[in-house]
Structure formats: structure tokens, C-alpha cells
Design an enzyme around this catalytic site. Structure first.
Site, mmCIF file in Angstrom:
data_model
loop_
_atom_site.group_PDB
_atom_site.id
_atom_site.type_symbol
_atom_site.label_atom_id
_atom_site.label_comp_id
_atom_site.label_asym_id
_atom_site.label_seq_id
_atom_site.Cartn_x
_atom_site.Cartn_y
_atom_site.Cartn_z
ATOM 1 N N CYS A 36 25.350 -34.806 20.680
ATOM 2 C CA CYS A 36 25.313 -34.328 19.302
ATOM 3 C C CYS A 36 24.043 -33.527 19.076
ATOM 4 O O CYS A 36 23.222 -33.384 19.962
ATOM 5 C CB CYS A 36 25.295 -35.510 18.334
ATOM 6 S SG CYS A 36 26.738 -36.555 18.437
ATOM 7 N N TYR B 196 24.424 -27.287 31.227
ATOM 8 C CA TYR B 196 25.513 -26.903 30.323
ATOM 9 C C TYR B 196 25.198 -27.009 28.839
ATOM 10 O O TYR B 196 25.472 -26.083 28.079
ATOM 11 C CB TYR B 196 26.748 -27.763 30.649
ATOM 12 C CG TYR B 196 27.856 -27.691 29.619
ATOM 13 C CD1 TYR B 196 28.704 -26.579 29.551
ATOM 14 C CD2 TYR B 196 28.048 -28.731 28.720
ATOM 15 C CE1 TYR B 196 29.728 -26.521 28.592
ATOM 16 C CE2 TYR B 196 29.072 -28.674 27.771
ATOM 17 C CZ TYR B 196 29.904 -27.570 27.705
ATOM 18 O OH TYR B 196 30.902 -27.510 26.780
HETATM 19 O O1 PRP Z 1 36.449 -28.237 34.335
HETATM 20 P P1 PRP Z 1 36.624 -28.215 32.858
HETATM 21 O O2 PRP Z 1 37.127 -29.521 32.334
HETATM 22 O O3 PRP Z 1 37.440 -27.062 32.382
HETATM 23 O O4 PRP Z 1 35.178 -28.088 32.204
HETATM 24 C C1 PRP Z 1 34.215 -27.226 32.711
HETATM 25 C C2 PRP Z 1 34.047 -26.036 31.828
HETATM 26 O O5 PRP Z 1 33.711 -26.482 30.496
HETATM 27 C C3 PRP Z 1 32.483 -25.898 30.109
HETATM 28 O O6 PRP Z 1 32.702 -24.708 29.379
HETATM 29 P P2 PRP Z 1 33.063 -24.688 27.833
HETATM 30 O O7 PRP Z 1 34.251 -23.839 27.636
HETATM 31 O O8 PRP Z 1 33.128 -26.076 27.299
HETATM 32 O O9 PRP Z 1 31.772 -24.095 27.118
HETATM 33 P P3 PRP Z 1 30.938 -22.745 27.325
HETATM 34 O O10 PRP Z 1 31.645 -21.680 26.575
HETATM 35 O O11 PRP Z 1 29.611 -23.039 26.732
HETATM 36 O O12 PRP Z 1 30.816 -22.445 28.780
HETATM 37 C C4 PRP Z 1 31.787 -25.563 31.386
HETATM 38 O O13 PRP Z 1 30.893 -24.482 31.181
HETATM 39 C C5 PRP Z 1 32.916 -25.171 32.289
HETATM 40 O O14 PRP Z 1 33.266 -23.820 32.086
HETATM 41 N N1 GLN Z 2 27.169 -37.158 21.162
HETATM 42 C C1 GLN Z 2 26.416 -37.996 20.518
HETATM 43 O O1 GLN Z 2 25.209 -38.017 20.671
HETATM 44 C C2 GLN Z 2 27.189 -38.964 19.702
HETATM 45 C C3 GLN Z 2 26.383 -39.911 18.846
HETATM 46 C C4 GLN Z 2 27.154 -41.192 18.594
HETATM 47 N N2 GLN Z 2 27.176 -41.985 19.802
HETATM 48 C C5 GLN Z 2 28.566 -40.876 18.116
HETATM 49 O O2 GLN Z 2 29.516 -41.066 18.838
HETATM 50 O O3 GLN Z 2 28.716 -40.411 17.025
HETATM 51 MG MG MG Z 3 32.119 -22.891 30.430
#
Ligand code: PRP
Ligand code: GLN
Ligand code: MG
Ligand code: SF4
Length: 570
Positions: free
Chosen positions: A109, A355
């Protein structure tokens, strides 16, 4: 190169490596400075042999130490005297129930806290906007005008909760505010009751809390509290913190916070707001980031998960909240610093660099874009494409800097072969597989002119479930690419996270179910290589041992616990 081979799979290769998913339980390590915190503390204020002023609450037997006990902390603490302790005691202020809404289990979060600006809630909403990438399920702000705390929370994006109806921010007056964007780890994503900050009333007044992290002993704590009669309003782990504060016999409030935090296991970067103070706390391992800054215009103190939030509201970055530190900001602007007991060796989440965080942020004292670039460059040296390639393309957004590093180190031209729609959020964070599947196609479109007839290297930061990679490779092939070589700037994710990132169950993690060659076949790449764990560590340099890499290594700094109780989902 042995490590590289272990993490690489090519179409012609049958190399296989299965990485064990099972978390290794480890004993806790005490930091070098541990002895400072556990040394006997005489009653009241004293100067000890380490030239450290120990703080001892007169009304409890708790030992609270100014954070300056670590020589590396940059700020001089403001030491509490007996008068200040007294003033810090909270007067009864009328109670209030949780700011009702509701919950399912997960984690990551964004949090923000501001004290000393008449536009606190507006600034808070802007800062939350800057932290939107950390959570998109819900957003909320609690503000205080020096007397009463008021709350507005809702499901959805910051713009949905606060942008459409200006009266919502008008309903949050005062020069102090705390805010939260949620990506659930514990408690249903869809329940408005679980949207933070939580606002509660206890014997001595009101308190609001915003939490980034996940408490591994939440179930046990909740069961104990329920046995003692506590009634919970949400299914979020964060709520236990408020109950622990409420039942504490310590005074003043900060001593209650410390007593509560000493019972928590796992990850927590917390911001508390009471009618007269703002508090920032980071867990003893420092899993999740938390920084402090001040607005250039008026010196208002700002806490935030990442520096990108400070930048947006023109606050100057001062420093990190240290692991195990409690910072207290008074309405007169004075800042005090204490430390939790005990403090542990740092275990900052390396996935923040890979990430989660934005590339323009400074996280754990390092520029995120530089780390990602280095991971990509190291990957290029470790896993070049056999036979060469024509173009390197990033998977937007978080693969961008790693791809730049890969391209520059390999000498293969960098191109933007995938265009990202600005109107679709992060797919990893989407709660259901159906939405994630659709999300990838809605979000990324191939550029035929760049890809047609080419041997393409696609660089992404991570593979979690494999959804993104398999969809992208198909898109790139349909756009005419001759070969598609996938390069991942982190090691295979083999274990779930228990410290605030909602990585799915181990069964859903593709690298947990199969080896690198299996993943390559599954995503239908001509070759696949991950950054090896050794190279990731080498890239982090001397600080590598101070990072948590449990989802890659299976070595969990705090033993994960299974939920020990069953409960009604709210
Ligand atoms: O293997 P998967 O389950 O598909 O997850 C991996 C993907 O998810 C994330 O991107 P995301 O689209 O969440 O965010 P971003 O736009 O910041 O890269 C990460 O950068 C990978 O691209
Ligand atoms: N991603 C988080 O840090 C989540 C905070 C809290 N554990 C919730 O589930 O709301
Ligand atoms: Mg991505
Ligand atoms: S397990 Fe992975 S995601 Fe979780 S804190 Fe450790 S490095 Fe970060």
C-alpha cells in the site's frame, strides 16, 4: 556463468532447475546495536555510557530510547523531559467507532502523513495520487483541525474517491492529515470496511492509522483479542494495532504505540494521527519504505512511502524513517525520535526496487531507476541472446529501465516496441485472473514497424503468474517478430510474500510450479533467462545482506504463519 545457465532456458536447451518453494524458518538475528536497546535503563532520563539519553515513561516500565542511539541517524533527537511526557498524556476526547466500511486476505500500500499545513487534506490527496501505483483498491484520508478527526474513505482510485466530489475534501479540515491507498494483503479487497486509514475512538481520544505491510501474527493476535472481548469491524490485519493500543495500560500514547508494535510480527510502516500529534513507525526489519520530508514553503512535516509523493507536494526529502524508529511530530513543529525494542538487522524489500516503487523515487536511500538499470545491465552480461538480436524492447512500465540497461550493456538497439495505454492500471495488482488476462491486452499494443522480421529481446522486471509474458509474446509474434527472447531482470519468484506484497499463493507462481525450461515452454519464448539471485545480490553490492529476498530465495526473515483461526468475512 554457472548461475546464468541455471536461470536460462533456450528452445534447444533442456536445462532444468527446480527451486524449492518451502520457506526456510530462520532464527531472528539481533542487530549489532541490539545491546544498546536492551541495556538496563534507570528510571527517568539518564545519560548512559554510550552517551545516549534513554527515555523511560514514568507511568510504565517501558524503555523508550531516542533514535539517536544509532550513530548513523542523521537527525538530532528532541529529548522528552518529564513535562513533555505529561503533556503527551491524552485527555479523554470522546470516542468514535471505526469509520465503517469492510474485507479478504492479501498485501503493498501507500501511506502519507502531513502536519503543519492548512491544506493538509488536499496535499494528502495529491500525495496519494503520486502513490497510486502502490494500491488501487481503495483510498482514504483522515484529517484533524486540532480537535476532532474526520474521515473520508472509499473503494477505487484516489481520483474516484476524492476527484469527483470536491465536498469530500472540504469535509476534511485542519492542518494535519493521514492518507492511504490500498492493495489488500489481509482482508477482502472489495470491502469498503477495510479501506484505510482506520479511525477509532479509545479511552483517551481518537486515533487514525494508515498501514503499509502485513502482520504475520495477525490471526493469533486477533484470536487473543477476541478472546478478551474485542469486537472487530474489519477483516484487515491492521485493525489489531488499534485494539492493542486501546487495551494498553501504558501512557502516553506513544508508549501505547510502542507496546502495541512490540507484539507485532511482520512488516509495518505505520502513520498514526491523534488530535495533537502525528507519528511514523517502521518495523524493526524495515521491510517497507517510509520517508520524511518538509514542505519548502512552510516547513510542514510530511511522511510518505516514497519520495515521489514528497516531490509532488514540494516537500524536501530529509531522510528515511529508520527501521524500528518512532518519529513523533508535535503541533508546534517539534520532532522527537525514539526506537522500538528490539531492533533487528535490516531486511528491506528488494521487490520495491524491482517492481513496486516508481523509478523517480528514492527508496531505501537508492534511486529506483538506477537499481533497475543495473539489474538489466547485469542480466545482459549474464544472459546474452545466443546468435545475437536486432532490438531490445521493454515491457512497460516497470520493465523500462531494466531494458535500457540490457540494451546499453549488450549493444543491441533499444526501441519502444510495445505501447502502453494510459488508461489501464497495473495488471499484477488486479484482483482476478480474468481481469489480469484482459488487462494485458488492453494495456499493451505491439508496434509492427519495430517488430516485424526482427529477433526481439523483451525485457520485463518479473514473472509472477506468467500472464503478462505469455500474452506479450503472442502479441509480438502476431506483429511479425522472427524470434522472441524473454529476459527477466529478477530471479524466479518461488515463494509468496508475507510482508505486504500480494504475491499469489505458491501454486499460482509459475516459477514455483515449473523450472525455467518449463516456464519458457509455457510462455512460448525462443529463449528465457532470469537474473540469477547471485547477480541480484552482486548488483546490490555491500548492502545485499540487508535486503529481504525471500520470495526468490525462500529464506524468510520472519517465519510466515498460516492463519490459525477461521472467521467470518466482513
Ligand atoms: O507474470 P504476471 O503475473 O503477469 O506478473 C508480472 C507482470 O506484472 C507486473 O506488471 P504490471 O502490469 O502489474 O505493472 P507495470 O505496468 O508497472 O509493469 C510486472 O511488471 C510484470 O510485467
Ligand atoms: N498492501 C498493504 O500494505 C496492505 C495493508 C494491510 N495489510 C491491508 O491489507 O489493508
Ligand atoms: Mg509489468
Ligand atoms: S518476500 Fe519478496 S516481496 Fe516480500 S518483502 Fe521479501 S523481497 Fe519483498
Amino acid at each position: 556463468m554457472a548461475a546464468a545457465a541455471a536461470h536460462t532456458a533456450a528452445a534447444a536447451s533442456s536445462s532444468s532447475q527446480h527451486l524449492s518453494p518451502s520457506p526456510t524458518r530462520r532464527s531472528r538475528h539481533h542487530s549489532r546495536s541490539q545491546h544498546l536497546f536492551s541495556s538496563p535503563v534507570p528510571h527517568g532520563l539518564r545519560q548512559c555510557s554510550h552517551r545516549v539519553t534513554h527515555l523511560h515513561s514514568p507511568s510504565t516500565s517501558r524503555h523508550l530510547l531516542p533514535m539517536s542511539c544509532s550513530p548513523s541517524f542523521p537527525q538530532d533527537p528532541v529529548f522528552f523531559d518529564q513535562q513533555q511526557w505529561k503533556r503527551a498524556e491524552e485527555g479523554a476526547n470522546g470516542g468514535c467507532a471505526f469509520d465503517g466500511r469492510d474485507d479478504k486476505p492479501r498485501e503493498e500500500c501507500g501511506v502519507v502523513g502531513i502536519l503543519g499545513d492548512p491544506q493538509a487534506s488536499r496535499l494528502c490527496s495529491l500525495a496519494l495520487h503520486a502513490l497510486q501505483h502502490r494500491g488501487q483498491e481503495g483510498a482514504g484520508i483522515v484529517s484533524c483541525d486540532g480537535d476532532t478527526l474526520k474521515s473520508v474513505t472509499g473503494l477505487g482510485l484516489v481520483s474516484e474517491v476524492f476527484g469527483k466530489d470536491p465536498s469530500r475534501l472540504d469535509a476534511l479540515p485542519g492542518d494535519a492529515a493521514v492518507g492511504h491507498v490500498r492493495y489488500s494483503t489481509s482482508g477482502a479487497a472489495s470491502s469498503p470496511l477495510n479501506v484505510q486509514p482506520f479511525l477509532a475512538g479509545y479511552r483517551f481520544g481518537q486515533v487514525a492509522v494508515a498501514h503499509n505491510g502485513n502482520l504475520v501474527n495477525y490471526a493469533a493476535l486477533r484470536a487473543r483479542l477476541e478472546d478478551q472481548g474485542s469486537i472487530f469491524n474489519t477483516s484487515s490485519d491492521t485493525e489489531v494495532v488499534l485494539h492493542l493500543i486501546a487495551i494498553s495500560k501504558s501512557r502516553p500514547f506513544v508508549a501505547r504505540v510502542v507496546e502495541a508494535c512490540e507484539q507485532l510480527e511482520g512488516a509495518y510502516s505505520l502513520i498514526f494521527l491523534t488530535s495533537d500529534k502525528l507519528y511514523a513507525v517502521r518495523d524493526p526489519y524495515g521491510f517497507r519504505p517510509l520517508v520524511m520530508g518538509r514542505r519548502r514553503s512552510n516547513g510542514a512535516v510530511v511522511f510518505a512511502s516514497e519520495t515521489c509523493a514528497l516531490d509532488l507536494i514540494d516537500a524536501q526529502y530529509e531522510r528515511e524513517v529508520e527501521r524500528g524508529e518512532v518519529i513523533i511530530v508535535d503541533r508546534d513543529g517539534s520532532v522527537s525520535s525514539l526506537c522500538l525494542i528490539p531492533r533487528r538487522d535490516r531486511r528491506a524489500c528488494v521487490f520495491e526496487h524491482i517492481y513496486f516503487a516508481l523509478p523517480n523515487s528514492l527508496v531505501f536511500g537508492r534511486p529506483v531507476h538506477r537499481e533497475r538499470y543495473n539489474f538489466g545491465a547485469t542480466l545482459a552480461a549474464e544472459s546474452p541472446v545466443p546468435g545475437g538480436a536486432d532490438v531490445v524492447i521493454p515491457v512497460p512500465d516497470s520493465g523500462f529501465f531494466a531494458a535500457l540497461g540490457y540494451a546499453e550493456r549488450s549493444g543491441v538497439p533499444f526501441q519502444q516496441g510495445l505501447i502502453r495505454s494510459h488508461y489501464v492500471g497495473r495488471t499484477f495488482i488486479q484482483p482476478s485472473q480474468k481481469i489480469r488476462d484482459l488487462g494485458v491486452r488492453l494495456k499493451l499494443a505491439p508496434v509492427r514497424g519495430i517488430l516485424e522480421g526482427k529477433r526481439v529481446v523483451v525485457v520485463d522486471d518479473s514473472i509472477v503468474r506468467g500472464t503478462t509474458s505469455s500474452k506479450i509474446i503472442r502479441l509480438i509474434r502476431v506483429a511479425g517478430a522472427k524470434e522472441v527472447h524473454m529476459r527477466i531482470a529478477s530471479p524466479p519468484i518461488v515463494g509468496s510474500c508475507y510482508y505486504g506484497v500480494d504475491t499469489p499463493s505458491t501454486q499460482e507462481l509459475i516459477s514455483n510450479r515449473m523450472d525455467v525450461e518449463g516456464v519458457r515452454r509455457e510462455i512460448v519464448a525462443d529463449s528465457l533467462a532470469f537474473l540469477s539471485l547471485d547477480s541480484l545480490k552482486a548488483s546490490l553490492g555491500e548492502e545485499a545482506p540487508t535486503y529481504c529476498d525471500a520470495c526468490f530465495s525462500g529464506k524468510y526473515p520472519v517465519p510466515p504463519r498460516e492463519n490459525e483461526i477461521t472467521r467470518v468475512e466482513l
